[in-house]
Design a protein around this motif. Structure first.
Motif, mmCIF file in Angstrom:
data_model
loop_
_atom_site.group_PDB
_atom_site.id
_atom_site.type_symbol
_atom_site.label_atom_id
_atom_site.label_comp_id
_atom_site.label_asym_id
_atom_site.label_seq_id
_atom_site.Cartn_x
_atom_site.Cartn_y
_atom_site.Cartn_z
ATOM 1 N N LEU A 125 0.571 -1.370 -0.213
ATOM 2 C CA LEU A 125 0.153 0.284 0.218
ATOM 3 C C LEU A 125 1.281 1.343 -0.259
ATOM 4 O O LEU A 125 1.885 1.481 0.734
ATOM 5 C CB LEU A 125 -0.490 0.064 1.071
ATOM 6 C CG LEU A 125 -2.008 -1.339 0.747
ATOM 7 C CD1 LEU A 125 -2.628 -1.091 2.799
ATOM 8 C CD2 LEU A 125 -2.961 -1.190 -0.455
ATOM 9 N N PRO A 126 -0.175 2.270 -0.811
ATOM 10 C CA PRO A 126 1.067 3.544 -0.322
ATOM 11 C C PRO A 126 1.871 4.243 0.818
ATOM 12 O O PRO A 126 1.053 3.858 1.518
ATOM 13 C CB PRO A 126 0.110 4.640 -0.894
ATOM 14 C CG PRO A 126 -0.978 4.130 -1.294
ATOM 15 C CD PRO A 126 -0.836 2.788 -0.464
ATOM 16 N N SER A 127 3.154 4.380 0.986
ATOM 17 C CA SER A 127 3.555 4.270 1.433
ATOM 18 C C SER A 127 4.739 6.119 2.521
ATOM 19 O O SER A 127 5.197 6.254 3.160
ATOM 20 C CB SER A 127 4.470 3.320 2.456
ATOM 21 O OG SER A 127 6.073 3.476 1.550
ATOM 22 N N ASP A 128 3.636 6.640 1.019
ATOM 23 C CA ASP A 128 4.567 8.017 1.518
ATOM 24 C C ASP A 128 3.565 8.836 2.300
ATOM 25 O O ASP A 128 4.122 9.830 2.429
ATOM 26 C CB ASP A 128 4.950 8.948 -0.036
ATOM 27 C CG ASP A 128 3.177 9.065 -0.537
ATOM 28 O OD1 ASP A 128 2.009 7.969 -0.211
ATOM 29 O OD2 ASP A 128 2.591 9.973 -1.224
ATOM 30 N N ARG A 129 2.506 8.466 2.209
ATOM 31 C CA ARG A 129 2.092 9.188 3.957
ATOM 32 C C ARG A 129 1.543 8.042 4.597
ATOM 33 O O ARG A 129 0.131 7.152 3.794
ATOM 34 C CB ARG A 129 0.705 10.359 3.159
ATOM 35 C CG ARG A 129 0.932 11.338 2.931
ATOM 36 C CD ARG A 129 -0.003 12.881 2.434
ATOM 37 N NE ARG A 129 -0.270 13.068 3.944
ATOM 38 C CZ ARG A 129 -1.037 13.470 4.068
ATOM 39 N NH1 ARG A 129 -2.124 14.219 3.078
ATOM 40 N NH2 ARG A 129 -1.816 14.391 4.990
ATOM 41 N N ALA A 153 -10.107 9.745 4.047
ATOM 42 C CA ALA A 153 -8.079 9.717 5.077
ATOM 43 C C ALA A 153 -7.273 9.505 4.017
ATOM 44 O O ALA A 153 -7.455 9.080 2.620
ATOM 45 C CB ALA A 153 -7.872 8.309 5.755
ATOM 46 N N ASP A 154 -7.291 10.705 3.367
ATOM 47 C CA ASP A 154 -5.518 11.092 2.064
ATOM 48 C C ASP A 154 -4.481 9.647 2.349
ATOM 49 O O ASP A 154 -3.177 10.331 1.661
ATOM 50 C CB ASP A 154 -5.747 12.167 1.562
ATOM 51 C CG ASP A 154 -5.210 12.859 2.555
ATOM 52 O OD1 ASP A 154 -4.783 12.758 3.771
ATOM 53 O OD2 ASP A 154 -4.910 14.164 2.294
ATOM 54 N N ALA A 155 -4.305 9.728 3.671
ATOM 55 C CA ALA A 155 -2.750 8.241 3.888
ATOM 56 C C ALA A 155 -3.561 7.128 4.517
ATOM 57 O O ALA A 155 -5.101 6.742 4.734
ATOM 58 C CB ALA A 155 -2.144 9.074 5.178
#
Length: 279
Positions: A125-129, A153-155
């Motif tokens: 899963l995305p880990s930038d945020r 939530a955008d994270a």
């Protein structure tokens, strides 16, 4: 060792993950403040470390922290460890850290294992945020309310969950977030039966429900970011209300006001106003 509170991360499963520096500190401090002295004792015994221990956990009286601070002020060094992983993460150790800071004493945090980060790194899963949300409420109604507040939530969201609640939590996630929202389960990390699986919530829920083995052990649950965090479609009536309010005050203030009323993120409402003005 230099008088200080040393925050020492310990393995979450595989004992080979303990760092050389962690062992040096655990063997060199005056004493170890452990969440569970029995569990920490197993680690120490395996490494031949005989440093005295005392219990420091959620139910410890405030005086215990004050006593530890007095010992450090008197020249001793103390290590803080949790059951497993990094102390203070979903753990009462942060209270001890605050006492030490307020007393002007030195804090030395050591890097090391953390189930939330290990799970994220292997989830796909995305880990930038990302945001760590700890344990969700035990009861279904409270849990669903909490999930509803996190729906946009955008994270990537990271939760810890107990085995006996994992199916109910996944069902609530599916109900609130939808069948197709991507999620991941990371179970028994670093241990013999480690399992990491990423899938849409519908598929993940069915898989855990049909396989009793997936409801065992230590579980990290991860949820992909909402895809509608920027310029998401609002309910038409809410959009009209927001636009009307924004005619009488700055856009950011209007977004914050309507966020408190609707439960939607301020950022989502602010982006809606910006896009409407740009259009």
């Amino acid at each position: 060792m230099e008088p200080a509170l040393y925050i020492v991360a310990t393995p979450i499963g595989n004992l080979g993950d303990v760092s050389r520096r962690a062992l040096e500190v655990l063997s060199g401090v005056s004493c170890i403040a452990a969440e569970d002295t029995r569990r920490t004792g197993q680690l120490l015994s395996g490494e031949g470390i005989k440093t005295p221990m005392l219990a420091y956990h959620e139910h410890s009286a405030p005086q215990v922290a004050e006593q530890l601070a007095a010992r450090i002020a008197g020249g001793e060094s103390i290590a803080l460890v949790s059951d497993a992983g990094t102390p203070t993460i979903s753990d009462p150790g942060y209270r001890l850290v605050r006492v030490m800071q307020d007393a002007g004493l030195k804090i030395v945090p050591l890097p090391g294992p953390c189930a939330a980060i290990v799970g994220l790194s292997g989830s796909g899963l995305p880990s930038d945020r990302f945001a760590f949300e700890g344990f969700l409420p035990n009861r279904g109604e409270a849990r669903r309310r909490r999930l509803e507040s996190l729906a946009h939530a955008d994270a990537t969201l990271i939760f810890y969950e107990a085995p006996h609640r994992i199916v109910a939590t996944l069902e609530d996630l599916q109900s609130v977030m939808g069948d197709d929202r991507e999620a991941a389960i990371a179970r028994e990390l670093t241990k013999s039966f480690e399992t990491i699986r990423r899938a849409p919530l519908r598929e993940l829920c069915d898989w855990v429900r049909d396989d009793a083995n997936q409801s065992r052990g230590e579980i990290v649950l991860l949820l992909a970011p909402s895809k509608d965090e920027r310029g998401a479609q609002l309910d038409p009536a809410l959009g009209e209300l927001l636009l009307g309010i924004a005619e009488h005050m700055p856009a950011r203030k209007a977004a914050k006001l309507v966020a408190g009323y609707s439960g939607l993120p301020t950022r989502q409402l602010y982006d809606f106003l910006l896009q409407h003005r740009a259009g």
